[in-house]
Design an enzyme around this catalytic site. Structure first.
Site, PDB file in Angstrom:
ATOM      1  N   ARG A  27      95.486 102.605 103.324  1.00 38.17           N
ATOM      2  CA  ARG A  27      94.569 102.762 102.209  1.00 38.17           C
ATOM      3  C   ARG A  27      94.676 104.191 101.686  1.00 38.17           C
ATOM      4  NH1 ARG A  27      89.034 101.915 104.641  1.00 38.17           N
ATOM      5  NH2 ARG A  27      88.343 102.275 102.503  1.00 38.17           N
ATOM      6  N   SER A  29      92.214 106.453 101.006  1.00 40.71           N
ATOM      7  CA  SER A  29      91.194 107.447 101.326  1.00 40.71           C
ATOM      8  C   SER A  29      91.774 108.547 102.209  1.00 40.71           C
ATOM      9  CB  SER A  29      90.017 106.785 102.047  1.00 40.71           C
ATOM     10  OG  SER A  29      90.394 106.380 103.355  1.00 40.71           O
ATOM     11  N   LYS A  95      88.496  98.554 114.188  1.00 39.80           N
ATOM     12  CA  LYS A  95      87.234  97.820 114.072  1.00 39.80           C
ATOM     13  C   LYS A  95      87.160  96.987 112.793  1.00 39.80           C
ATOM     14  CE  LYS A  95      84.462 101.460 111.885  1.00 39.80           C
ATOM     15  NZ  LYS A  95      83.228 102.273 112.013  1.00 39.80           N
ATOM     16  N   ASP A  96      88.033  97.289 111.796  1.00 34.84           N
ATOM     17  CA  ASP A  96      88.018  96.533 110.542  1.00 34.84           C
ATOM     18  C   ASP A  96      88.797  95.227 110.618  1.00 34.84           C
ATOM     19  OD1 ASP A  96      86.516  98.510 109.328  1.00 34.84           O
ATOM     20  OD2 ASP A  96      88.250  99.532 108.468  1.00 34.84           O
ATOM     21  N   THR A 139      72.870 104.559 105.803  1.00 34.05           N
ATOM     22  CA  THR A 139      73.898 103.748 106.458  1.00 34.05           C
ATOM     23  C   THR A 139      73.762 102.313 105.961  1.00 34.05           C
ATOM     24  OG1 THR A 139      74.845 102.941 108.542  1.00 34.05           O
ATOM     25  CG2 THR A 139      72.468 103.241 108.488  1.00 34.05           C
ATOM     26  N   ARG A 143      74.705  96.997 112.321  1.00 34.16           N
ATOM     27  CA  ARG A 143      74.611  97.431 113.719  1.00 34.16           C
ATOM     28  C   ARG A 143      73.845  98.744 113.832  1.00 34.16           C
ATOM     29  NH1 ARG A 143      77.204 101.352 116.009  1.00 34.16           N
ATOM     30  NH2 ARG A 143      78.590 101.540 114.220  1.00 34.16           N
ATOM     31  N   ARG A 144      74.166  99.704 112.962  1.00 33.44           N
ATOM     32  CA  ARG A 144      73.463 100.987 112.997  1.00 33.44           C
ATOM     33  C   ARG A 144      72.013 100.833 112.546  1.00 33.44           C
ATOM     34  NH1 ARG A 144      78.662 103.586 110.281  1.00 33.44           N
ATOM     35  NH2 ARG A 144      79.805 104.238 112.155  1.00 33.44           N
ATOM     36  N   ARG A 161      77.391 103.617 100.750  1.00 30.85           N
ATOM     37  CA  ARG A 161      78.815 103.335 100.732  1.00 30.85           C
ATOM     38  C   ARG A 161      79.539 104.562 100.223  1.00 30.85           C
ATOM     39  NH1 ARG A 161      81.632  98.664  99.994  1.00 30.85           N
ATOM     40  NH2 ARG A 161      83.396 100.107 100.025  1.00 30.85           N
ATOM     41  N   GLY A 162      80.848 104.562 100.347  1.00 31.51           N
ATOM     42  CA  GLY A 162      81.647 105.674  99.861  1.00 31.51           C
ATOM     43  C   GLY A 162      82.408 106.317 100.996  1.00 31.51           C
ATOM     44  N   ASN A 163      83.355 107.183 100.645  1.00 31.54           N
ATOM     45  CA  ASN A 163      84.135 107.847 101.680  1.00 31.54           C
ATOM     46  C   ASN A 163      83.284 108.878 102.407  1.00 31.54           C
ATOM     47  OD1 ASN A 163      84.142 110.263 100.089  1.00 31.54           O
ATOM     48  ND2 ASN A 163      85.922 109.527  98.964  1.00 31.54           N
ATOM     49  N   THR A 166      81.807 111.752 100.375  1.00 24.74           N
ATOM     50  CA  THR A 166      80.687 111.298  99.537  1.00 24.74           C
ATOM     51  C   THR A 166      79.419 111.182 100.364  1.00 24.74           C
ATOM     52  OG1 THR A 166      82.176 110.082  98.073  1.00 24.74           O
ATOM     53  CG2 THR A 166      79.853 109.439  98.049  1.00 24.74           C
ATOM     54  N   ARG A 167      79.535 110.655 101.564  1.00 26.84           N
ATOM     55  CA  ARG A 167      78.355 110.483 102.420  1.00 26.84           C
ATOM     56  C   ARG A 167      77.777 111.824 102.853  1.00 26.84           C
ATOM     57  NH1 ARG A 167      79.666 105.048 105.991  1.00 26.84           N
ATOM     58  NH2 ARG A 167      80.904 104.025 104.398  1.00 26.84           N
ATOM     59  N   CYS A 254      83.120  91.809 112.098  1.00 32.05           N
ATOM     60  CA  CYS A 254      83.044  93.255 112.298  1.00 32.05           C
ATOM     61  C   CYS A 254      81.808  93.876 111.662  1.00 32.05           C
ATOM     62  CB  CYS A 254      84.311  93.928 111.773  1.00 32.05           C
ATOM     63  SG  CYS A 254      84.571  93.717 109.990  1.00 32.05           S
TER      64      CYS A 254
END
Length: 370
Positions: A27, A29, A95-96, A139, A143-144, A161-163, A166-167, A254
């Site tokens: 990807r 990112s 995990k994806d 988040t 799960r979190r 959301r976002g990279n 961004t977070r 996931c």
């Protein structure tokens, strides 16, 4: 697709002369390119030229939560390019990946894992317990969300959301009081300085396979499979096999509110000899934080997959199927199948309730690795 030029091989390397570079799909990112770049550099170090190929995925084009877009949203485009032979290798955040196997591909390597814990990035250097009631935490991972709410701190959870940049910027600009992200991602892009607390599994169990990479190639590419084997870390693969087997047995994807962590630990056998065992802990949670069901077990590393399945069956017997069916919209599993296990795989303990701080009170070796 975009090929990153100038990354094929070390200049002047005589061993690479005349060879076609292996094309590594990733990807676009920063985190994805960094992860794939590590694989590329490792191949170059063996004398094999390699280059990165950027593949745009549906997950990169949408701002919707991952659970709404669909499981495998970040991996399907890479796999399509791999199947079409437009790339030779795909590098995923493990995990994806969907839990169902795909016979077209071989999991050729699982490189050494980064610290799998979640991390808090908060304003003013605060740790989780110092955030005041009503503080806004970003988040979107169920799960979190479930495990943070279960701590009973009165925090407001806001979708995010976002990279990673961004977070982090949401906190720096004061739009959020904190975010919860994977520590491994911050480590890979050199932003551990932003972490105000690494969240121990006693507080929040990470996602199955968090911090691990999956290096795939086509199943019929035997030469490449053999070449990529040098990147494989057996300890990481063993741990991730157990965690992913638990997720698969729960029939959860996931994005489900399921956490798991496996670690190789040293123990003493009946004769006082040091032996290596696999410790596995898992949980299933209600997204509203009203219930968290946990269990743990220890067994032989060679039985990692069955250890994960056995612990999942224990969670199901404790009521995990009801939580997952209600919160994730999955079908309830066949309890007659999932709840019956005639072969004991390891020694396990299990609890069900709403107070995560009372469970897994014995620290693991990873929890002391700061």
């Amino acid at each position: 697709m975009t090929i990153l030029q100038g990354s094929a091989a070390v200049a002047g390397d005589p061993t690479a002369a005349g060879r076609r570079p292996w094309r590594i799909g990733t990807r676009g990112s920063l985190l994805a390119r960094t992860q794939a770049g590590d694989v590329r550099d490792a191949l170059i170090a063996t004398g094999q030229p390699a280059e990165l190929v950027i593949v745009e995925t549906p997950g990169d084009l949408s701002g919707d939560p991952v659970e709404e877009i669909g499981v495998g949203v970040f991996t399907s485009a890479l796999r399509s390019e791999l199947a079409a032979a437009n790339i030779d290798i795909a590098v995923h955040s493990y995990k994806d990946l969907p839990t169902a196997p795909d016979d077209r591909f071989a999991l050729a390597a699982v490189p050494p894992r980064q610290d799998p814990r979640d991390a808090l990035v908060a304003r003013d250097g605060l740790v989780l317990g110092e955030l005041p009631p009503g503080a806004v935490v970003g988040t979107s991972a169920p799960r979190r969300i479930a495990q943070v709410r279960a701590l009973g701190l009165g925090l407001e959870i806001r979708p995010l959301r976002g990279n990673l940049d961004t977070r982090l910027r949401q906190v720096a600009e004061g739009k959020l009081d904190a975010v919860v992200v994977a520590r491994a991602g911050l480590a890979r892009i050199g932003r551990l300085d932003a972490v105000t607390e690494a969240l121990e599994p006693v507080q929040i169990l990470p996602a199955p396979a968090q911090g691990a990479l999956a290096v795939e190639c086509r199943a019929d590419d035997t030469d490449l499979i053999e070449l990529l084997a040098v990147l494989d870390d057996p300890a990481t693969r063993t741990a991730v096999v157990a965690e992913r087997a638990l997720l698969a047995e729960l029939e959860a994807g996931c994005t489900a509110p399921v956490g798991a962590i496996a670690e190789l630990v040293e123990s003493l056998d009946d004769d006082g000899r040091i032996v290596e065992e696999l410790s596995l802990r898992g949980c299933a949670a209600a997204v509203d934080g009203s219930d968290v069901i946990r269990a743990s077990t220890v067994g032989a590393p060679a039985e990692a997959a069955e250890l994960g399945r056995a612990l999942a069956r224990e969670l199901l017997e404790l009521g995990a199927h009801e939580l997952l069916a209600a919160e994730s919209g999955i079908a309830e599993p066949d309890l007659a199948r999932a709840g019956n296990s005639t072969t004991p795989v390891g020694t396990s303990t299990a609890t069900a309730g709403t107070s995560p701080a009372t469970d897994f009170t014995e620290p693991s070796p990873m929890e002391n690795n700061r």
